[in-house]
Scaffold this motif. Structure first.
Motif, PDB file in Angstrom:
ATOM      1  N   UNK A   1       8.405  17.240 -20.626  1.00  0.00           N
ATOM      2  CA  UNK A   1       7.097  17.735 -21.033  1.00  0.00           C
ATOM      3  C   UNK A   1       6.449  16.769 -22.021  1.00  0.00           C
ATOM      4  N   UNK A   2       5.193  16.482 -21.816  1.00  0.00           N
ATOM      5  CA  UNK A   2       4.396  15.584 -22.662  1.00  0.00           C
ATOM      6  C   UNK A   2       4.804  14.117 -22.576  1.00  0.00           C
ATOM      7  N   UNK A   3       5.711  13.831 -21.678  1.00  0.00           N
ATOM      8  CA  UNK A   3       6.100  12.432 -21.513  1.00  0.00           C
ATOM      9  C   UNK A   3       5.065  11.724 -20.627  1.00  0.00           C
ATOM     10  N   UNK A   4       4.808  10.462 -20.964  1.00  0.00           N
ATOM     11  CA  UNK A   4       3.936   9.659 -20.112  1.00  0.00           C
ATOM     12  C   UNK A   4       4.785   8.569 -19.472  1.00  0.00           C
ATOM     13  N   UNK A   5       4.845   8.595 -18.165  1.00  0.00           N
ATOM     14  CA  UNK A   5       5.650   7.627 -17.436  1.00  0.00           C
ATOM     15  C   UNK A   5       4.712   6.695 -16.674  1.00  0.00           C
ATOM     16  N   UNK A   6       4.866   5.410 -16.908  1.00  0.00           N
ATOM     17  CA  UNK A   6       4.091   4.435 -16.142  1.00  0.00           C
ATOM     18  C   UNK A   6       4.993   3.852 -15.064  1.00  0.00           C
ATOM     19  N   UNK A   7       4.500   3.861 -13.842  1.00  0.00           N
ATOM     20  CA  UNK A   7       5.242   3.273 -12.735  1.00  0.00           C
ATOM     21  C   UNK A   7       4.573   1.954 -12.388  1.00  0.00           C
ATOM     22  N   UNK A   8       5.322   0.866 -12.528  1.00  0.00           N
ATOM     23  CA  UNK A   8       4.754  -0.449 -12.233  1.00  0.00           C
ATOM     24  C   UNK A   8       5.639  -1.136 -11.204  1.00  0.00           C
ATOM     25  N   UNK A   9       5.154  -2.242 -10.690  1.00  0.00           N
ATOM     26  CA  UNK A   9       5.942  -2.981  -9.716  1.00  0.00           C
ATOM     27  C   UNK A   9       5.041  -3.683  -8.731  1.00  0.00           C
ATOM     28  N   UNK A  10       5.618  -4.602  -7.961  1.00  0.00           N
ATOM     29  CA  UNK A  10       4.805  -5.365  -7.015  1.00  0.00           C
ATOM     30  C   UNK A  10       4.176  -4.461  -5.961  1.00  0.00           C
ATOM     31  N   UNK A  11       3.052  -4.911  -5.393  1.00  0.00           N
ATOM     32  CA  UNK A  11       2.398  -4.060  -4.401  1.00  0.00           C
ATOM     33  C   UNK A  11       3.271  -3.989  -3.154  1.00  0.00           C
ATOM     34  N   UNK A  12       3.219  -2.844  -2.521  1.00  0.00           N
ATOM     35  CA  UNK A  12       4.051  -2.629  -1.345  1.00  0.00           C
ATOM     36  C   UNK A  12       5.438  -2.122  -1.674  1.00  0.00           C
ATOM     37  N   UNK A  13       5.737  -1.974  -2.957  1.00  0.00           N
ATOM     38  CA  UNK A  13       7.077  -1.518  -3.335  1.00  0.00           C
ATOM     39  C   UNK A  13       7.220  -0.007  -3.183  1.00  0.00           C
ATOM     40  N   UNK A  14       6.096   0.678  -3.018  1.00  0.00           N
ATOM     41  CA  UNK A  14       6.180   2.120  -2.802  1.00  0.00           C
ATOM     42  C   UNK A  14       5.878   2.950  -4.034  1.00  0.00           C
ATOM     43  N   UNK A  15       5.181   2.371  -5.003  1.00  0.00           N
ATOM     44  CA  UNK A  15       4.854   3.123  -6.230  1.00  0.00           C
ATOM     45  C   UNK A  15       3.983   4.334  -5.897  1.00  0.00           C
ATOM     46  N   UNK A  16       2.910   4.084  -5.135  1.00  0.00           N
ATOM     47  CA  UNK A  16       2.010   5.182  -4.784  1.00  0.00           C
ATOM     48  C   UNK A  16       2.727   6.216  -3.928  1.00  0.00           C
ATOM     49  N   UNK A  17       3.486   5.717  -2.968  1.00  0.00           N
ATOM     50  CA  UNK A  17       4.224   6.626  -2.097  1.00  0.00           C
ATOM     51  C   UNK A  17       5.154   7.508  -2.928  1.00  0.00           C
TER      52      UNK A  17
END
Lengths: 223, 295
Positions: free
Chosen positions: B31-47
């Motif tokens: 709760x209240x945590x902010x997680x940033x997902x980073x990485x090269x495109x096509x790695x599946x971050x959005x997925x």
């Protein structure tokens, strides 16, 4: 020249009431046929977009068969064919069935294209908000699809108005039949068919303008 | 699942056809945590984040969001019932890269639609809430406009309001600024920063490394079919431990024009998270970064 024009206008004036009664029948056939076509076309489009293969096949087969048959053949099938089988339809009912069946096949493709043309992100946004399938469709997809569906549907409307004149062949007293009758009585086919043509044209233009204006208003409002 | 875990992924595998996008992804978001997902495109971050609200299905593993459980399609469980899926989604707000506002509805109606249709709010209640949200985000003067009449930054801020109107427990951001002109990025980041300050639980897929460092508690580097590295934001971004994370970060920082390696970037932190003022959309953050030549 002025004498001639006056005599044409006089002739037109004396037949105008009859033509107008015919126009009412033409509008009736067109309206009923269009209503059937819209409802049936929407159902068929729903089938085409269904996840069930059987429904997609039914819709595809229907569309492929019906749109390859001339409207006049469908009309005779409804009027004479069904009569032979014991189902006697009135001229107007036959015309409604034939026009409805034929234009449903054309509108089905237009509706399907309109719904599929709405960007995928719209459906995703509706889904992500928890809108159900029905609300998502009615509130998000359909209002956007309508604007894609209207222009090609308006074109089909012009065809359905014109095809309604085929009922002259089964003795329905529509605008076409009235002009045919008038030309036979007066021996002035040119004058009478020109008048009929002008009235058909006016009918289409008035409706198309109204739809076009509405569409433009909506688009302007939405920026 | 400890009580303050809002989102938990356990051994998640996602394939597109025969291709495995990522495998064995496990992650807990508190709760209240902010997680940033980073990485090269096509790695599946959005997925990855789209699996959380089931815009994408996944094959293996389980995702838990508060009380809801979603299993992979190959876990042999019956698929989620439609109502349960809807309930799950109402807990999760989503902001898309392409905004996806409803073009046929005014700004107000965009924000009001789901509360009215899903939560059964009255028009008056929904309008009052929408008004409040738009004021918070500095767009109440645009409430009668239609999406096409707004700038990209304004559209994205409305999209944030639209998601918030459902009072979600967690917000997912799918590259919320990558479709924006550079000068409009700041106002959207300010809105997100404001949510972080208010304690919203968030998972943010982003290419804005400086922003990730500023607001994220945790950074997850997704690369080569899985989580390459995960940990406190400042540590991962300044001293990545794995080779994959390090090479990705080096490439990103070179590309953004900085002469700074990960090390140097770290020492430049110091953005004031509390200063996300909406009255001033020309935001300290983007200006600062401009001056540092990182953008």
């Amino acid at each position: 020249m002025t004498v001639q024009l006056a005599s044409i206008l006089g002739l037109w004036g004396s037949y105008l009431p009859s033509f107008m009664r015919g126009l009412v029948i033409t509008m009736e056939i067109t309206g009923l046929g269009l209503a059937v076509a819209v409802v049936l076309g929407a159902i068929l489009a729903g089938f085409k977009l269904s996840k069930f293969k059987a429904l997609r096949v039914i819709a595809t087969v229907y569309v492929d068969i019906i749109r390859s048959i001339p409207v006049l053949v469908l009309l005779f099938l409804a009027y004479y064919g069904l009569g032979q089988l014991g189902l006697t339809l009135s001229g107007i009912a036959s015309a409604t069935a034939a026009l409805g069946a034929f234009y449903a096949a054309l509108l089905c493709e237009i509706f399907r294209g309109g719904v599929q043309g709405v960007e995928r992100g719209q459906r995703e946004a509706a889904d992500a908000l928890g809108l159900g399938r029905v609300s998502g469709f009615v509130r998000v997809i359909l209002p956007q699809a309508v604007l894609r569906i209207l222009p090609p549907s308006t074109n089909q409307l012009s065809n359905i108005i014109k095809d309604s004149s085929l009922v002259v062949t089964i003795g329905v007293a529509d605008l076409m039949a009235r002009s045919y009758e008038a030309s036979a009585t007066t021996f002035e086919p040119m004058d009478m068919f020109v008048l009929a043509g002008l009235i058909y044209m006016a009918l289409y233009l008035v409706i198309a303008r109204a739809i076009g204006r509405w569409e433009l208003n909506v688009q302007r409002r939405r920026g | 699942m400890s009580s303050d875990v809002v989102v938990e992924l356990d051994g998640v595998r996602k394939c597109f056809g025969p291709r495995v996008i990522f495998d064995d992804v496990s992650l807990s978001v508190h709760r209240s945590e902010v997680v940033a997902v980073i990485g090269p495109s096509g790695a599946g971050k959005s997925t990855l984040i789209r699996c959380i609200n089931q815009l994408n299905t996944f094959e293996k593993g389980v995702i838990r969001v508060l009380g809801h459980e979603v299993y992979g399609t190959e876990e042999g469980r019956p698929p989620l019932r439609r109502d349960d899926l809807r309930r799950l989604r109402t807990e999760i707000g989503m902001v898309f890269q392409t905004f996806n506002l409803f073009p046929h509805l005014s700004v107000m109606k965009n924000v009001m639609l789901a509360p009215q249709r899903v939560k059964g709010r009255s028009e008056a209640e929904a309008a009052a809430q929408a008004q409040e949200l738009l004021e918070m985000i500095g767009l109440s003067h645009r409430k009668d406009a239609y999406p096409r009449q707004l700038s990209g930054g304004e559209q994205q801020r409305v999209a944030i309001c639209r998601a918030l109107a459902m009072e979600p427990e967690v917000m997912l951001f799918d590259e919320p600024t990558s479709m924006l002109d550079p000068e409009l990025v700041g106002e959207v980041l300010a809105a997100i920063r404001r949510l972080a300050v208010d304690g919203m639980t968030m998972i943010l897929v982003t290419h804005e490394m400086m922003f990730a460092k500023e607001i994220a508690d945790t950074v997850v580097v997704v690369a080569d079919g899985g989580i390459a590295e995960m940990g406190p934001a400042k540590e991962v971004l300044s001293t990545p431990k794995t080779e994959r994370a390090r090479s990705f970060l080096e490439r990103v920082l070179l590309h953004t024009g900085g002469d700074t390696g990960p090390q140097a970037a770290a020492s430049e932190g110091g953005f004031d998270a509390a200063s996300g003022g909406f009255d001033d959309p020309t935001l300290s953050w983007s200006r600062e970064v401009d001056e540092k030549g990182l953008r």
